[in-house]
Design a protein around this motif. Structure first.
Motif, PDB file in Angstrom:
ATOM      1  N   SER A  80       0.809  -1.219   0.000  1.00  0.00           N
ATOM      2  CA  SER A  80       0.000   0.000   0.000  1.00  0.00           C
ATOM      3  C   SER A  80       0.846   1.274   0.000  1.00  0.00           C
ATOM      4  O   SER A  80       0.375   2.320  -0.442  1.00  0.00           O
ATOM      5  CB  SER A  80      -0.966   0.011   1.183  1.00  0.00           C
ATOM      6  N   SER A  81       2.094   1.198   0.448  1.00  0.00           N
ATOM      7  CA  SER A  81       2.930   2.408   0.432  1.00  0.00           C
ATOM      8  C   SER A  81       3.297   2.822  -0.992  1.00  0.00           C
ATOM      9  O   SER A  81       3.763   3.927  -1.204  1.00  0.00           O
ATOM     10  CB  SER A  81       4.200   2.195   1.259  1.00  0.00           C
ATOM     11  N   CYS A  82       3.076   1.944  -1.967  1.00  0.00           N
ATOM     12  CA  CYS A  82       3.312   2.295  -3.371  1.00  0.00           C
ATOM     13  C   CYS A  82       2.252   3.253  -3.896  1.00  0.00           C
ATOM     14  O   CYS A  82       2.460   3.904  -4.916  1.00  0.00           O
ATOM     15  CB  CYS A  82       3.332   1.046  -4.243  1.00  0.00           C
ATOM     16  N   PHE A  83       1.102   3.312  -3.210  1.00  0.00           N
ATOM     17  CA  PHE A  83       0.020   4.185  -3.658  1.00  0.00           C
ATOM     18  C   PHE A  83       0.240   5.605  -3.163  1.00  0.00           C
ATOM     19  O   PHE A  83       0.628   5.830  -2.020  1.00  0.00           O
ATOM     20  CB  PHE A  83      -1.328   3.679  -3.140  1.00  0.00           C
ATOM     21  N   SER A  84       0.005   6.557  -4.028  1.00  0.00           N
ATOM     22  CA  SER A  84      -0.036   7.970  -3.671  1.00  0.00           C
ATOM     23  C   SER A  84      -1.281   8.552  -4.322  1.00  0.00           C
ATOM     24  O   SER A  84      -2.039   7.834  -4.983  1.00  0.00           O
ATOM     25  CB  SER A  84       1.221   8.693  -4.166  1.00  0.00           C
ATOM     26  N   TRP A  85      -1.479   9.840  -4.200  1.00  0.00           N
ATOM     27  CA  TRP A  85      -2.665  10.448  -4.793  1.00  0.00           C
ATOM     28  C   TRP A  85      -2.626  10.383  -6.318  1.00  0.00           C
ATOM     29  O   TRP A  85      -3.646  10.520  -6.982  1.00  0.00           O
ATOM     30  CB  TRP A  85      -2.811  11.887  -4.306  1.00  0.00           C
ATOM     31  N   ASN A  86      -1.460  10.113  -6.901  1.00  0.00           N
ATOM     32  CA  ASN A  86      -1.305  10.059  -8.354  1.00  0.00           C
ATOM     33  C   ASN A  86      -1.255   8.625  -8.888  1.00  0.00           C
ATOM     34  O   ASN A  86      -1.021   8.420 -10.057  1.00  0.00           O
ATOM     35  CB  ASN A  86      -0.023  10.821  -8.753  1.00  0.00           C
ATOM     36  N   THR A  87      -1.494   7.627  -8.051  1.00  0.00           N
ATOM     37  CA  THR A  87      -1.402   6.234  -8.498  1.00  0.00           C
ATOM     38  C   THR A  87      -2.734   5.763  -9.046  1.00  0.00           C
ATOM     39  O   THR A  87      -3.743   5.793  -8.351  1.00  0.00           O
ATOM     40  CB  THR A  87      -0.963   5.320  -7.342  1.00  0.00           C
ATOM     41  N   LYS A  88      -2.711   5.295 -10.275  1.00  0.00           N
ATOM     42  CA  LYS A  88      -3.911   4.735 -10.894  1.00  0.00           C
ATOM     43  C   LYS A  88      -4.083   3.280 -10.502  1.00  0.00           C
ATOM     44  O   LYS A  88      -5.147   2.862 -10.076  1.00  0.00           O
ATOM     45  CB  LYS A  88      -3.827   4.859 -12.415  1.00  0.00           C
ATOM     46  N   GLN A  89      -3.017   2.491 -10.670  1.00  0.00           N
ATOM     47  CA  GLN A  89      -3.069   1.081 -10.294  1.00  0.00           C
ATOM     48  C   GLN A  89      -1.668   0.539 -10.095  1.00  0.00           C
ATOM     49  O   GLN A  89      -0.692   1.150 -10.508  1.00  0.00           O
ATOM     50  CB  GLN A  89      -3.811   0.255 -11.341  1.00  0.00           C
ATOM     51  N   LEU A  90      -1.632  -0.606  -9.457  1.00  0.00           N
ATOM     52  CA  LEU A  90      -0.385  -1.296  -9.165  1.00  0.00           C
ATOM     53  C   LEU A  90      -0.490  -2.689  -9.774  1.00  0.00           C
ATOM     54  O   LEU A  90      -1.489  -3.382  -9.579  1.00  0.00           O
ATOM     55  CB  LEU A  90      -0.209  -1.384  -7.649  1.00  0.00           C
ATOM     56  N   PHE A  91       0.521  -3.082 -10.528  1.00  0.00           N
ATOM     57  CA  PHE A  91       0.554  -4.411 -11.125  1.00  0.00           C
ATOM     58  C   PHE A  91       1.620  -5.199 -10.375  1.00  0.00           C
ATOM     59  O   PHE A  91       2.800  -4.870 -10.440  1.00  0.00           O
ATOM     60  CB  PHE A  91       0.878  -4.327 -12.615  1.00  0.00           C
ATOM     61  N   ALA A  92       1.195  -6.230  -9.645  1.00  0.00           N
ATOM     62  CA  ALA A  92       2.125  -7.061  -8.879  1.00  0.00           C
ATOM     63  C   ALA A  92       2.191  -8.439  -9.514  1.00  0.00           C
ATOM     64  O   ALA A  92       1.194  -8.947 -10.036  1.00  0.00           O
ATOM     65  CB  ALA A  92       1.669  -7.177  -7.433  1.00  0.00           C
ATOM     66  N   MET A 119       1.663   2.372 -11.800  1.00  0.00           N
ATOM     67  CA  MET A 119       1.178   3.113 -12.962  1.00  0.00           C
ATOM     68  C   MET A 119       0.462   4.366 -12.486  1.00  0.00           C
ATOM     69  O   MET A 119      -0.662   4.296 -11.993  1.00  0.00           O
ATOM     70  CB  MET A 119       0.235   2.233 -13.776  1.00  0.00           C
ATOM     71  N   PRO A 120       1.097   5.532 -12.636  1.00  0.00           N
ATOM     72  CA  PRO A 120       0.473   6.777 -12.187  1.00  0.00           C
ATOM     73  C   PRO A 120      -0.513   7.319 -13.226  1.00  0.00           C
ATOM     74  O   PRO A 120      -0.493   6.900 -14.390  1.00  0.00           O
ATOM     75  CB  PRO A 120       1.667   7.717 -12.026  1.00  0.00           C
ATOM     76  N   TYR A 121      -1.358   8.241 -12.793  1.00  0.00           N
ATOM     77  CA  TYR A 121      -2.237   8.923 -13.738  1.00  0.00           C
ATOM     78  C   TYR A 121      -1.399   9.761 -14.703  1.00  0.00           C
ATOM     79  O   TYR A 121      -1.635   9.773 -15.897  1.00  0.00           O
ATOM     80  CB  TYR A 121      -3.229   9.830 -13.002  1.00  0.00           C
ATOM     81  N   ILE A 122      -0.424  10.468 -14.135  1.00  0.00           N
ATOM     82  CA  ILE A 122       0.450  11.329 -14.932  1.00  0.00           C
ATOM     83  C   ILE A 122       1.874  11.100 -14.468  1.00  0.00           C
ATOM     84  O   ILE A 122       2.161  11.066 -13.281  1.00  0.00           O
ATOM     85  CB  ILE A 122       0.092  12.820 -14.738  1.00  0.00           C
ATOM     86  N   GLY A 123       2.791  10.923 -15.411  1.00  0.00           N
ATOM     87  CA  GLY A 123       4.197  10.760 -15.066  1.00  0.00           C
ATOM     88  C   GLY A 123       4.728   9.411 -15.499  1.00  0.00           C
ATOM     89  O   GLY A 123       4.040   8.619 -16.145  1.00  0.00           O
ATOM     90  N   ALA A 124       5.950   9.171 -15.103  1.00  0.00           N
ATOM     91  CA  ALA A 124       6.653   7.958 -15.528  1.00  0.00           C
ATOM     92  C   ALA A 124       6.249   6.759 -14.670  1.00  0.00           C
ATOM     93  O   ALA A 124       5.986   6.887 -13.480  1.00  0.00           O
ATOM     94  CB  ALA A 124       8.153   8.179 -15.422  1.00  0.00           C
ATOM     95  N   LEU A 125       6.241   5.587 -15.292  1.00  0.00           N
ATOM     96  CA  LEU A 125       6.035   4.334 -14.575  1.00  0.00           C
ATOM     97  C   LEU A 125       7.286   4.021 -13.781  1.00  0.00           C
ATOM     98  O   LEU A 125       8.394   4.361 -14.193  1.00  0.00           O
ATOM     99  CB  LEU A 125       5.800   3.194 -15.568  1.00  0.00           C
ATOM    100  N   TYR A 126       7.136   3.394 -12.624  1.00  0.00           N
ATOM    101  CA  TYR A 126       8.303   2.919 -11.889  1.00  0.00           C
ATOM    102  C   TYR A 126       7.991   1.564 -11.283  1.00  0.00           C
ATOM    103  O   TYR A 126       6.849   1.153 -11.215  1.00  0.00           O
ATOM    104  CB  TYR A 126       8.785   3.939 -10.855  1.00  0.00           C
ATOM    105  N   PHE A 127       9.034   0.859 -10.890  1.00  0.00           N
ATOM    106  CA  PHE A 127       8.858  -0.517 -10.431  1.00  0.00           C
ATOM    107  C   PHE A 127       9.817  -0.813  -9.291  1.00  0.00           C
ATOM    108  O   PHE A 127      10.737  -0.070  -9.010  1.00  0.00           O
ATOM    109  CB  PHE A 127       9.073  -1.501 -11.574  1.00  0.00           C
ATOM    110  N   GLY A 128       9.578  -1.949  -8.651  1.00  0.00           N
ATOM    111  CA  GLY A 128      10.451  -2.436  -7.590  1.00  0.00           C
ATOM    112  C   GLY A 128      10.272  -3.936  -7.461  1.00  0.00           C
ATOM    113  O   GLY A 128       9.380  -4.525  -8.072  1.00  0.00           O
ATOM    114  N   GLU A 129      11.126  -4.550  -6.648  1.00  0.00           N
ATOM    115  CA  GLU A 129      11.017  -5.991  -6.443  1.00  0.00           C
ATOM    116  C   GLU A 129      11.730  -6.409  -5.166  1.00  0.00           C
ATOM    117  O   GLU A 129      12.610  -5.709  -4.678  1.00  0.00           O
ATOM    118  CB  GLU A 129      11.553  -6.777  -7.641  1.00  0.00           C
ATOM    119  N   LYS A 130      11.308  -7.552  -4.638  1.00  0.00           N
ATOM    120  CA  LYS A 130      11.954  -8.190  -3.496  1.00  0.00           C
ATOM    121  C   LYS A 130      12.189  -9.647  -3.873  1.00  0.00           C
ATOM    122  O   LYS A 130      11.338 -10.285  -4.483  1.00  0.00           O
ATOM    123  CB  LYS A 130      11.098  -8.086  -2.243  1.00  0.00           C
TER     124      LYS A 130
END
Length: 171
Positions: free
Chosen positions: A69-81, A143-154
């Motif tokens: 959930s910390s990946c979400f901000s006000w600009n986050t549309k969705q998260l693909f895990a 995947m943000p509404y506006i801006g660049a996509l970013y990713f992470g992994e464990k």
């Protein structure tokens, strides 16, 4: 005097410039957001592991406890895990096989604590999986509404069984 088309052009240019500045400001605010997801993932069981046409095939289950959930901000549309199995063989230096994925659109969906079966079978190009050390990798793309996509992994270590099984035994 200015014509109506000239005035319309000036208004449209001003509106477009304002919209562009707003989009740039939104993108810059996303740079300040630092996600710190927590997760633990382990191979819970092996439901079948057998040779199939010269290749190894396995259906796995996982136990995952995670809070993305910390990946979400006000600009986050969705998260693909997704979970991918990463391993090396003598014939192929790097193998990556996705075995589970999920699209999350809210912080509630991003909190996972469950055991589940892989959505897709792990199929090796060859018969090199027996006894192989593998990495279970939980990865996510924001995947943000506006801006660049970013990713992470464990990454979490695991080991495949040393013998084939097809009777539904847990590994």
């Amino acid at each position: 005097m200015h014509s109506a088309t000239y005035r319309l052009n000036a208004v449209a240019t001003m509106a477009f410039t304002g919209l562009l500045a707003l989009c740039l400001a939104v993108s810059v605010t996303e740079l300040a957001h630092k996600a710190n997801p927590e997760a633990s993932l382990k191979m819970h069981g092996v439901h079948h592991f057998k040779p199939l046409g010269g290749n190894d095939e396995a259906v796995l289950s996982f136990q995952m406890k995670g809070d993305l959930s910390s990946c979400f901000s006000w600009n986050t549309k969705q998260l693909f895990a997704y979970i991918k199995i990463v391993y090396e063989t003598e014939r192929h230096v790097r193998n990556e096989v996705t075995v589970w994925d999920k699209v999350m659109t809210s912080t509630e969906e991003a909190r996972i604590e469950e055991a589940f079966l892989s959505k897709y079978a792990l199929v090796d190009n060859g018969s090199d999986l027996r006894g192989r050390d593998v990495n279970l990798t939980l990865a996510w793309n924001v995947m943000p509404y506006i801006g660049a996509l970013y990713f992470g992994e464990k990454v979490f270590a695991a080991k495949m069984p040393s013998e084939y099984m097809s009777d539904g035994r847990q590994g």
